[in-house]
Design a protein around this motif. Sequence first.
Motif, PDB file in Angstrom:
ATOM      1  N   UNK A 133      20.169 -66.085 -14.102  1.00 41.46           N
ATOM      2  CA  UNK A 133      19.132 -65.160 -13.242  1.00 41.46           C
ATOM      3  C   UNK A 133      20.219 -63.776 -13.503  1.00 41.46           C
ATOM      4  N   UNK A 148      20.414 -60.194 -11.246  1.00 37.48           N
ATOM      5  CA  UNK A 148      19.927 -59.761 -10.055  1.00 37.48           C
ATOM      6  C   UNK A 148      19.546 -58.181 -10.521  1.00 37.48           C
ATOM      7  N   UNK A 198      13.939 -59.959  -3.011  1.00 40.18           N
ATOM      8  CA  UNK A 198      14.682 -60.001  -4.300  1.00 40.18           C
ATOM      9  C   UNK A 198      14.062 -59.918  -5.592  1.00 40.18           C
ATOM     10  N   UNK A 220      16.299 -55.607   2.683  1.00 41.37           N
ATOM     11  CA  UNK A 220      16.362 -56.513   3.836  1.00 41.37           C
ATOM     12  C   UNK A 220      15.934 -55.585   4.879  1.00 41.37           C
ATOM     13  N   UNK A 252      14.831 -60.485  -9.759  1.00 38.50           N
ATOM     14  CA  UNK A 252      15.721 -61.025 -10.669  1.00 38.50           C
ATOM     15  C   UNK A 252      15.033 -60.854 -12.156  1.00 38.50           C
ATOM     16  N   UNK A 310      15.329 -62.849 -15.767  1.00 37.36           N
ATOM     17  CA  UNK A 310      15.553 -64.069 -16.600  1.00 37.36           C
ATOM     18  C   UNK A 310      15.071 -64.123 -18.036  1.00 37.36           C
ATOM     19  N   UNK A 359      21.803 -52.156  -6.929  1.00 35.72           N
ATOM     20  CA  UNK A 359      23.225 -52.184  -8.002  1.00 35.72           C
ATOM     21  C   UNK A 359      22.923 -53.005  -9.077  1.00 35.72           C
ATOM     22  N   UNK A 403      16.395 -51.533   5.901  1.00 43.17           N
ATOM     23  CA  UNK A 403      17.561 -51.047   5.346  1.00 43.17           C
ATOM     24  C   UNK A 403      17.341 -50.306   4.017  1.00 43.17           C
ATOM     25  N   UNK A 421      19.452 -52.346  -1.974  1.00 40.34           N
ATOM     26  CA  UNK A 421      20.599 -52.647  -2.812  1.00 40.34           C
ATOM     27  C   UNK A 421      20.260 -52.505  -4.215  1.00 40.34           C
ATOM     28  N   UNK A 435      11.320 -62.478 -11.571  1.00 38.57           N
ATOM     29  CA  UNK A 435      11.085 -63.261 -10.716  1.00 38.57           C
ATOM     30  C   UNK A 435      11.598 -62.522  -9.447  1.00 38.57           C
ATOM     31  N   UNK A 469      18.354 -62.292   4.833  1.00 41.69           N
ATOM     32  CA  UNK A 469      19.397 -62.379   3.534  1.00 41.69           C
ATOM     33  C   UNK A 469      20.782 -62.953   3.921  1.00 41.69           C
ATOM     34  N   UNK A 470      21.102 -64.031   2.854  1.00 35.08           N
ATOM     35  CA  UNK A 470      22.279 -64.748   2.949  1.00 35.08           C
ATOM     36  C   UNK A 470      22.279 -65.710   3.592  1.00 35.08           C
ATOM     37  N   UNK A 505      17.295 -55.533  -4.335  1.00 33.98           N
ATOM     38  CA  UNK A 505      17.315 -56.580  -3.105  1.00 33.98           C
ATOM     39  C   UNK A 505      16.696 -55.460  -1.797  1.00 33.98           C
TER      40      UNK A 505
END
Lengths: 117, 114
Positions: free
Chosen positions: B43, B45, B33, B50, B35, B37, B58, B53, B56, B91, B98-99, B48
């Motif tokens: 944070x 986002x 990931x 994974x 991020x 700051x 977004x 795949x 992401x 960061x 993930x998750x 990301x």
Amino acid sequence: AQSVAQPEDQVNVAEGNPLTVKCTYSVSGNPYLFWYVQYPNRGLQFLLKYITGDNLVKGSYGFEAEFNKSQTSFHLKKPSALVSDSALYFCAVRDIATRNRDDKIIFGKGTRLHILP
Amino acid sequence: GAGVSQSPSNKVTEKGKDVELRCDPISGHTALYWYRQSLGQGLEFLIYFQGNSAPDKSGLPSDRFSAERTGGSVSTLTIQRTQQEDSAVYLCASSLLAGLYEQYFGPGTRLTVT
């Protein structure tokens, strides 16, 4: 869509008193919940997580958090605060109801905890 | 074992220049990931990855931002034509999956655009 809220920007607690840092969440199914801490001039560190099982989760540095499904909350607690607990605390959530197992974790905006000597 | 490392630790650049920020995740971690700051704030986002795949993207704030992850390991975040509002700490974090698992964060790269 999943979301997490930390309603307090800052919390002040006297040393030795119990502390609570609040977190509420919104997910479509059951959540995975996390707490992280960022000490001054240091990186983010994992504190504890709730996946399943006992609603009271114990973590690092004497912290614990209670999962309350009816109130959709996951408040961070410590029975007796130390000055060294002063830091920025982040709550995070992942919605396990999504079929996409590649889903990401959403962080709250953070709560700054000040422990007063 | 070694944690997540990021380089450089500090970067000062002139407005309009391109910058590359590097992240070395923990070996074996499939999720990575990025991020952002701002000073003492929350944070934000960005992106990301994974496994194999599609990432992401977004959270990327504009098309000036892009990221790659080569060989499922090292990642590079590139900011083109930097602006002063890009100044922040960037960061990187990795996790086993993930998750499900906690994220391990790197020390960050402090970017200052003058």
